[in-house]
Design a protein around this motif. Structure first.
Motif, PDB file in Angstrom:
ATOM      1  N   PRO A 391       0.837  -1.211   0.000  1.00  0.00           N
ATOM      2  CA  PRO A 391       0.000   0.000   0.000  1.00  0.00           C
ATOM      3  C   PRO A 391       0.870   1.260   0.000  1.00  0.00           C
ATOM      4  O   PRO A 391       1.947   1.275   0.609  1.00  0.00           O
ATOM      5  CB  PRO A 391      -0.798  -0.112   1.302  1.00  0.00           C
ATOM      6  CG  PRO A 391      -0.576  -1.481   1.827  1.00  0.00           C
ATOM      7  CD  PRO A 391       0.643  -2.040   1.185  1.00  0.00           C
ATOM      8  N   LYS A 392       0.411   2.305  -0.673  1.00  0.00           N
ATOM      9  CA  LYS A 392       1.193   3.534  -0.810  1.00  0.00           C
ATOM     10  C   LYS A 392       1.294   4.250   0.548  1.00  0.00           C
ATOM     11  O   LYS A 392       0.287   4.477   1.205  1.00  0.00           O
ATOM     12  CB  LYS A 392       0.516   4.432  -1.848  1.00  0.00           C
ATOM     13  CG  LYS A 392       1.393   5.514  -2.390  1.00  0.00           C
ATOM     14  CD  LYS A 392       0.697   6.218  -3.557  1.00  0.00           C
ATOM     15  CE  LYS A 392       1.502   7.391  -4.068  1.00  0.00           C
ATOM     16  NZ  LYS A 392       1.626   8.513  -3.176  1.00  0.00           N
ATOM     17  N   ASP A 394       2.292   7.377   1.173  1.00  0.00           N
ATOM     18  CA  ASP A 394       1.960   8.796   1.206  1.00  0.00           C
ATOM     19  C   ASP A 394       0.578   9.097   0.663  1.00  0.00           C
ATOM     20  O   ASP A 394       0.329  10.208   0.207  1.00  0.00           O
ATOM     21  CB  ASP A 394       3.020   9.583   0.418  1.00  0.00           C
ATOM     22  CG  ASP A 394       4.325   9.651   1.181  1.00  0.00           C
ATOM     23  OD1 ASP A 394       4.317  10.164   2.306  1.00  0.00           O
ATOM     24  OD2 ASP A 394       5.339   9.172   0.655  1.00  0.00           O
ATOM     25  N   ALA A 395      -0.323   8.135   0.725  1.00  0.00           N
ATOM     26  CA  ALA A 395      -1.657   8.327   0.141  1.00  0.00           C
ATOM     27  C   ALA A 395      -2.363   9.562   0.718  1.00  0.00           C
ATOM     28  O   ALA A 395      -3.164  10.200   0.045  1.00  0.00           O
ATOM     29  CB  ALA A 395      -2.499   7.080   0.372  1.00  0.00           C
ATOM     30  N   ALA A 396      -2.051   9.926   1.964  1.00  0.00           N
ATOM     31  CA  ALA A 396      -2.715  11.075   2.590  1.00  0.00           C
ATOM     32  C   ALA A 396      -2.290  12.400   1.961  1.00  0.00           C
ATOM     33  O   ALA A 396      -2.973  13.412   2.137  1.00  0.00           O
ATOM     34  CB  ALA A 396      -2.391  11.097   4.078  1.00  0.00           C
ATOM     35  N   PRO A 398      -1.663  13.938  -1.512  1.00  0.00           N
ATOM     36  CA  PRO A 398      -1.819  13.576  -2.929  1.00  0.00           C
ATOM     37  C   PRO A 398      -0.707  14.080  -3.841  1.00  0.00           C
ATOM     38  O   PRO A 398      -0.516  13.539  -4.925  1.00  0.00           O
ATOM     39  CB  PRO A 398      -3.167  14.187  -3.308  1.00  0.00           C
ATOM     40  CG  PRO A 398      -3.556  15.096  -2.206  1.00  0.00           C
ATOM     41  CD  PRO A 398      -2.802  14.697  -0.994  1.00  0.00           C
ATOM     42  N   GLN A 403       8.595  10.214  -1.994  1.00  0.00           N
ATOM     43  CA  GLN A 403       8.127   9.676  -0.718  1.00  0.00           C
ATOM     44  C   GLN A 403       8.649  10.545   0.417  1.00  0.00           C
ATOM     45  O   GLN A 403       9.696  11.182   0.296  1.00  0.00           O
ATOM     46  CB  GLN A 403       8.603   8.235  -0.579  1.00  0.00           C
ATOM     47  CG  GLN A 403       7.881   7.321  -1.565  1.00  0.00           C
ATOM     48  CD  GLN A 403       8.464   5.927  -1.593  1.00  0.00           C
ATOM     49  OE1 GLN A 403       9.655   5.750  -1.776  1.00  0.00           O
ATOM     50  NE2 GLN A 403       7.629   4.936  -1.428  1.00  0.00           N
ATOM     51  N   SER A 407       5.914  10.081   6.351  1.00  0.00           N
ATOM     52  CA  SER A 407       5.105   8.851   6.270  1.00  0.00           C
ATOM     53  C   SER A 407       5.889   7.631   6.748  1.00  0.00           C
ATOM     54  O   SER A 407       5.306   6.713   7.330  1.00  0.00           O
ATOM     55  CB  SER A 407       4.649   8.622   4.831  1.00  0.00           C
ATOM     56  OG  SER A 407       3.817   9.665   4.454  1.00  0.00           O
ATOM     57  N   LYS A 587      -8.651  17.856  -5.699  1.00  0.00           N
ATOM     58  CA  LYS A 587      -8.270  17.148  -4.465  1.00  0.00           C
ATOM     59  C   LYS A 587      -8.721  17.898  -3.211  1.00  0.00           C
ATOM     60  O   LYS A 587      -8.290  17.597  -2.091  1.00  0.00           O
ATOM     61  CB  LYS A 587      -6.741  16.960  -4.407  1.00  0.00           C
ATOM     62  CG  LYS A 587      -6.189  16.101  -5.538  1.00  0.00           C
ATOM     63  CD  LYS A 587      -6.523  14.636  -5.341  1.00  0.00           C
ATOM     64  CE  LYS A 587      -5.971  13.793  -6.477  1.00  0.00           C
ATOM     65  NZ  LYS A 587      -6.472  12.428  -6.482  1.00  0.00           N
TER      66      LYS A 587
END
Ligand code: SF4
Length: 733
Positions: A391-392, A394-396, A398, A403, A407, A587
């Motif tokens: 799972p990514k 830094d998804a929080a 955008p 990276q 995170s 976003k």
């Protein structure tokens, strides 16, 4: 008869070096102040490049009897142009520092309270390989991460990519220049480069906000701005502190901290409403002008005066001066940009201001750089791909295009979105670069493996399980430094000037050896670092012998400015400069930057500002004996009037307590000055070293990082803003 070096001689040499596509010339012996001795002693001249900051200026080492005795700037280097800054001149202090890490070390005690056991290289690599394999089996390869800063990181990134690792972050993104890069990428589809693409030498007007240019050496950039001044460029500096560069300015605007956005928005409004913008340029290359105009209507000069404490007349005057000089204006993007949490938006405001002035791709504004590339080593196997299954992180955020350390730290503490159990930390003193030390320590305590690769026993080393001593930049082959400049590009070579001291080793060697232990030999087919570089040169059609001899190969070509034949391309969704950003709107962020009020210090507290000392690169040099002689501790700048009200005396030692009640270790000397507003205090970062291994630096001054107990996160790209901390001065230290 010794030949004296003159500017004319240098220009001749530099001209010859850049005359053709790949033409270069040998370093003229007469450039070197000691060249006349050449025939008399067992002496070699070996070019390489500096690592005492990221600018990577070319230098030439004078080596006698296997000892470096002096260094000079390499006149062929585009980053230094034959000059080295004060700290760059201290290469011998880095090379011959008696406190250097000398042997591989294994921590048999606790993290933070280490008990070191001297290890062999084989022992260290065996332990690391064993722990990596265990983490991979138990959690998957996604549980390993690397945090890095510096040239040699390239070898570690290669090793870890080959092992399947996908998480790599640099504090230089989330803790430094990330917001400005993303702000410009969102606006122009391109960042401002490093070295930045400022065309200072041709500017008619320059505006810098919070920039410490000069204290932050930026060698060739400082030379360019001086050239700009000599051609009549005007400079306005916005800074609560009269920095070194502010002291050279035509106007110093001592802005109330945390209100720069108000000033920028007011300038944007004035430039639009007074018709000072470059209409043809804006019409042709940008989109969203009407939306921008509507969104900044409330930001009048009078409103901005109330926020910033800068008079509306001065705000108007500077906007008009910029408009008059457009497009030969450069509003600098800054470097250290993580201030208050809305930093990407502030950088967007700077980018928009430049767009209105038509300075992107114009003489005196931002030039288009000439690109350069050295091919990868031929025939390497492809890296395994594990991104899809992890799972990514830094998804929080955008627009975290790289990276973030933010995170990595959070995932290490929470195991979400997946566990992180092993860190490789290359050349990064995380105790000083990341905010909130207690949180960093909490993350570290959750790891199964922490490997640190460094040259010095900096604070962070004390938290590592295994320490790998890298030899200094004066003793090793390393990754190339590739630089993009105006009408020219450069490839620089780092090569050993002397053999590595003690048992320290270069990263090309460490990664090859560890790679063998991990069964990754196919990724390391080179015999040594030299062969690795030579083969890549050969693949790129470059003469490695020439590079070894001269230290740099310069290529000429490329048009730096917009012309009828050289039209810009913008890698944004619209293909234009985006004054209004649909990407941000989609976003849920402001498509045009808006003003946010930030907290001000409570009664009895000051905002804590920090920055570079001209003669130090933070904790990388605070133990360097050539530099500690010049500055061994930091000082607390306090406004003279305010200081007297508090009964403070120049030179008196005080202690500092953060808004959260944390007292910084040690004490700091007061410097009463009129060069600072009365609502802030200022100190140099990198001092107050806690590591007892750094004998000269230990306990000298105070660490600002002890006091950075809170931070704001930029929701757009995950940067950690550290300028929202307030401190109280305690007398009687
Ligand atoms: Fe070295 Fe100074 Fe150049 Fe930085 S600016 S690379 S410290 S000489």
């Amino acid at each position: 008869m010794p030949t004296k070096f003159s500017r004319r001689t240098f220009l001749k040499a530099a001209g010859a070096a850049t005359a053709g596509i790949t033409a270069a010339t040998t370093v003229p012996k007469k450039f070197l102040s000691w060249a006349e001795e050449a025939g008399q002693k067992d002496m070699k001249q070996i070019p390489t490049f500096c690592e005492l900051c990221f600018w990577n200026c070319g230098l030439i080492a004078k080596v006698e009897n296997s000892k470096v005795v002096k260094i000079d700037g390499n006149p062929l280097s585009l980053r230094g142009r034959g000059r080295l800054c004060g700290r760059g001149n201290a290469a011998l202090g880095a090379l011959y520092d008696p406190d250097r890490l000398k042997f591989p070390l294994i921590n048999t005690g606790k993290r933070g309270e280490p008990v070191w056991k001297r290890a062999t290289w084989d022992e260290a690599f065996t332990l690391i390989a064993q722990k990596m394999n265990t983490i991979k089996e138990k959690y998957g390869v996604g549980a390993l991460a690397m945090i890095y800063h510096g040239t040699g990181a390239a070898f570690w990134k290669h090793l870890l990519h080959a092992y399947g690792v996908t998480t790599f972050a640099a504090p230089s993104f989330a803790q430094c220049r990330g917001p400005r890069d993303i702000g410009f990428v969102l606006t122009y589809g391109a960042d401002v480069g490093s070295p930045e693409y400022y065309d200072f030498s041709k500017s008619k007007y320059i505006v810098l906000l919070g920039s410490h240019l000069g204290e932050n050496a930026h060698n060739s950039q400082v030379q360019d701005i001086v050239k700009g001044f000599s051609s009549g460029a005007k400079l306005t500096v916005v800074d609560p502190r009269l920095s070194n560069i502010a002291s050279k300015a035509d106007r110093w605007l001592p802005i109330k901290p945390a209100t720069d956005m108000a000033l920028l928005l007011a300038w944007i409004r004035i430039i639009i409403e007074e018709g000072l913008y470059d209409k043809e340029y804006v019409e042709k290359y940008s989109t969203g002008f009407d939306e921008l105009r509507a969104a900044v209507q409330q930001y009048t000069p009078e409103w901005a005066e109330a926020e910033t404490s800068i008079s509306s007349e001065v705000i108007l005057d500077v906007a008009r001066e910029m408009g008059k000089c457009a497009p030969n204006v450069c509003v600098g993007a800054g470097r250290y940009a993580t201030w208050y949490g809305d930093d990407t938006q502030r950088s967007r405001a700077i980018a928009i201001l430049n767009a209105l002035l038509g300075s992107w791709g114009r003489e005196g504004g931002y030039f288009f750089p000439t690109g350069a590339k050295v091919p990868e080593y031929p025939g390497l196997p492809a890296y395994p791909h594990h991104e899809e299954s992890t799972p990514k992180l830094d998804a929080a955020y955008p627009f975290a295009l790289l990276q973030t350390t933010t995170s990595i730290k959070q995932a290490t503490i929470t195991d979400k979105p997946h566990p992180i159990k092993g860190w490789f930390v290359y050349g990064s003193n995380l105790m000083k670069t990341m905010p909130d030390k207690q949180e960093t320590i909490k993350a570290i305590q959750n790891l199964d493996l922490l490997v640190a690769i460094d040259t010095m026993p900096v604070d962070f080393i004390n938290y590592a399980d295994i320490v790998l001593p890298e030899c200094t930049y004066m003793e090793r082959f390393d990754e190339f430094a590739v630089g993009k400049f105006k009408g020219m590009s450069e490839v620089s070579l780092r090569q050993p000037t002397v053999e590595p001291l003690f048992e320290s080793k270069p990263s090309w060697w460490m990664t090859k050896e560890l790679g063998n232990k991990l069964g990754l030999s196919a990724f390391f087919p080179w015999k040594d670092g030299e062969e690795y570089l030579a083969k890549r040169c050969e693949a790129g059609g470059m003469d490695f012998a020439e590079l070894k001899r001269d230290g740099v190969i310069v290529k000429k070509g490329g048009n730096p400015y917009i012309t009828a034949e050289n039209q810009p391309e913008f890698a944004t969704p619209s293909g234009k400069i985006e004054l209004y950003s649909k990407q941000l709107a989609e976003k849920g962020f402001d498509p045009v930057p808006q003003y946010t009020k930030h907290p001000t210090p409570p009664a009895g507290y000051f905002r804590l500002l920090f920055g570079r000392a001209p003669l130090h690169t933070f904790s990388r040099t605070t133990n360097n004996f050539m530099l500690t002689d010049l500055q061994k501790e930091n000082y607390l700048w306090v406004n003279a009037k305010k200081g007297k009200e508090l009964g403070l005396k120049n030179g008196e030692y005080v202690m500092l307590v953060s808004q959260d009640g944390v007292t910084a270790n040690g004490r700091i000397k007061v410097k009463l000055t009129q060069r600072l507003r009365d609502d802030a205090v200022y100190m140099n970062h990198g001092f107050g070293v806690h590591s007892i291994g750094m004998k000269r630096a230990n306990g000298q001054g105070i660490a600002d990082d002890d006091l950075i107990t809170k931070h704001a996160i930029d929701p757009i790209m995950g940067g950690t803003a550290m300028r929202g901390n307030f401190v109280k001065i305690v007398k009687g230290a």
